[in-house]
Design an enzyme around this catalytic site. Sequence first.
Site, short mmCIF file in Angstrom:
data_model
loop_
_atom_site.label_atom_id
_atom_site.label_comp_id
_atom_site.label_asym_id
_atom_site.label_seq_id
_atom_site.Cartn_x
_atom_site.Cartn_y
_atom_site.Cartn_z
N THR A 413 0.86 -1.15 0.00
CA THR A 413 0.00 0.00 0.00
C THR A 413 0.91 1.21 0.00
OG1 THR A 413 -1.64 -1.25 1.19
CG2 THR A 413 -1.76 1.13 1.45
N ASP A 455 -8.99 -9.56 1.03
CA ASP A 455 -9.36 -8.85 2.26
C ASP A 455 -10.76 -9.23 2.75
OD1 ASP A 455 -6.98 -7.58 2.64
OD2 ASP A 455 -7.63 -5.63 1.89
N SER A 484 -11.10 -2.99 5.06
CA SER A 484 -9.72 -2.53 4.92
C SER A 484 -9.16 -2.08 6.25
CB SER A 484 -9.70 -1.36 3.93
OG SER A 484 -8.44 -0.76 3.90
N SER A 485 -7.84 -2.00 6.33
CA SER A 485 -7.20 -1.41 7.51
C SER A 485 -6.61 -0.05 7.20
CB SER A 485 -6.06 -2.32 7.99
OG SER A 485 -6.55 -3.58 8.35
N GLY A 507 -1.03 -3.22 5.90
CA GLY A 507 -2.14 -4.09 6.29
C GLY A 507 -2.62 -3.71 7.69
O1 DON Z 1 -6.91 -2.57 2.72
C1 DON Z 1 -6.15 -3.21 3.42
O2 DON Z 1 -6.21 -3.25 4.63
C2 DON Z 1 -5.02 -3.99 2.76
N1 DON Z 1 -5.40 -4.37 1.43
C3 DON Z 1 -3.79 -3.14 2.77
C4 DON Z 1 -2.59 -3.87 2.25
C5 DON Z 1 -1.34 -3.27 2.71
O3 DON Z 1 -1.30 -2.29 3.40
C6 DON Z 1 -0.10 -3.97 2.29
N2 DON Z 1 1.03 -3.12 2.56
N3 DON Z 1 2.04 -3.26 3.00
#
Ligand code: DON
Length: 622
Positions: A413, A455, A484-485, A507
């Site tokens: 992300t 997710d 989502s986080s 995440g």
């Molecule tokens: O929306 C979410 O919580 C996850 N798809 C985010 C993924 C994420 O942050 C991966 N990064 N390092």
Amino acid sequence: MTATRARSRYGVALCVLAVLAAAACRNPAPLQRDPRWPEPQRGAVATAHPRATQAAIAVLDAGGNAADAAVAAALVLAVVHPQAGNLGGGGFALFVPHVGEARAFDFRETAPRAADSRRYLGPDGTPIAARSREGPLSVGIPGTPAGLYELHKACGSNRFSFADLARPAIELAQSGFAIDAWLAHDLAPARVRERFNPAARALFYPGGLALAEGATLRQPELAQTLSLFANGGPSAFYSGRVAEALIAELAATPIPGAGGGGGGWIDAVDLATYRVVPRAPLRGWFRGFEVVTMPPPSSGGLMLLQVLGMLEGLPLDAERARSLAAHAIERQKGARPSTDDPGLSERMVHWWIEALRRAFADRAAHLGDPDFVDVPVAQLLSPAWIAERRISIGESAEPAVGAWAPPREGNETTHISVLDARGNAVSLTTTLNGNFGSGILVRGAGFFLNNELDDFALAPSSPNQFGLVGSSANAMAPGKRPLSSMTPAVLRAGGHAAALVIGSPGGPRIISSIAQVLLRTLVLEEPIDLAVRAPRMHQQWSPSTTRFEAGWAPSLLSALQNRRGHTIEIDNETFGCIEAIWLADPGAEPVAVSDPRGGGAAAVQKRAMSTPARPPAAGAAP
Ligand code: DON
């Protein structure tokens, strides 16, 4: 709630919000000015890549506002940071004006009309993890093109067309740029190449070898997609040749462990009907700051407010003072300091862990897309429930805490933080989910597709790639958005004027990372750069173990284990990668920080840009 009921309620809510949004932002009222809240001296930007930071600063220097600058940065990230910057993913953005109502944009990916969670199960009824993490069934309808377009249209300064803002990204895609150490590091492992589809391999592994640091990456197909989108708006992405290429790519991509490809998973109607959902931001208070953050389908904002709410009522200052005094006595006695953080006692960390554990228990049980399930936001943030949670935090670890029960009767992300010199803030987090998403690059269009559908809670108590479990609230359904986080957040001093613009990838560790930076800044009074750099821990209820980055004082860790009963694990990975802008006082000059865990850069207008602190370490951010 049935999906049909949900959709009709959702439709009405969407129309009402859209009308309100149009009224509020299409013709933005002259900025409200309030002499009590002077504007910052300069604008500032923090992103995951120096090129994106540069592009955003250039927009601010040319008179653009925070929304314009964030859009330019996000489009550049789609070119230079393909691990997470994207057109084929989704995200959330907050626009928080200097004075006035904040706005939230939900451009999370949606499940297609063909979505059916049984397709992820093997013959024995257990989930085949690879199906939700790679291959066509992992891909949700992308939200980023619609989201960035909407942010610009609704909150931009009107001084730039969307095409103006896309120009730096198109230029970088067309002419190429030098691969940095971080992208080279992320491409190097053989397992990354194995996940990539043939189009992605041809681009990133010419002749079978990973592009190395310093090599020039040109992406003419992506440049063409960006040009079509920049000039034609979202319909040039969600229909026509880009949409056709996306549908064809999924049809040509095999489903892991199954005979055929993903033909029919996402179709033209799914793409043409994708909509950004304007939402009312969540708001809470912590130590005199208004915390403005993302509501569901992000869990991040709600979790953050729960954690801060539980901790606000504990004697944090007294504990810090006690810990500082104890360390001063130790020092007087000539003992070597046992920690770099004399104000951070093992008891304080124990409280942080227990607050996170309780919040994540509620996440697993109750959170999902509010357009499909009734998420008990008010109950989960009610002072009574937060107080009950706080009171339940004892002196020892409590792995068995349950979630809120309704009354019987009834890896990768990226984040962009921008503050403009008029005091408007944008906090925008966007993702493909895993590093490079599903690894599926759309042939002829040059962008990666997400693997966001992992997710969803695809089967009861079956953890996703982040080890998160969920309930029916987060079960998959056509048109639904996975929980989502991502936690874009803006803190406002006294309810006006941004004081901190913050967000992170990671995440579920997004939530704990942001909470810890806020606690270090606002409770331990650490300067923002030190608060961002300090080692982090993570607790997500299930599993019950608390994970720690390297760098914590061994004495504190053993006290948590032996005195408080915590099970702990030291990780060699890093947690999160914060992009933050801090304004100590209204009217001051901001401080912008890009987490040294990543290769990003922060800059304040007319000041030198910070350069990435170091090349990626073995356990660098996912
Ligand atoms: O929306 C979410 O919580 C996850 N798809 C985010 C993924 C994420 O942050 C991966 N990064 N390092």
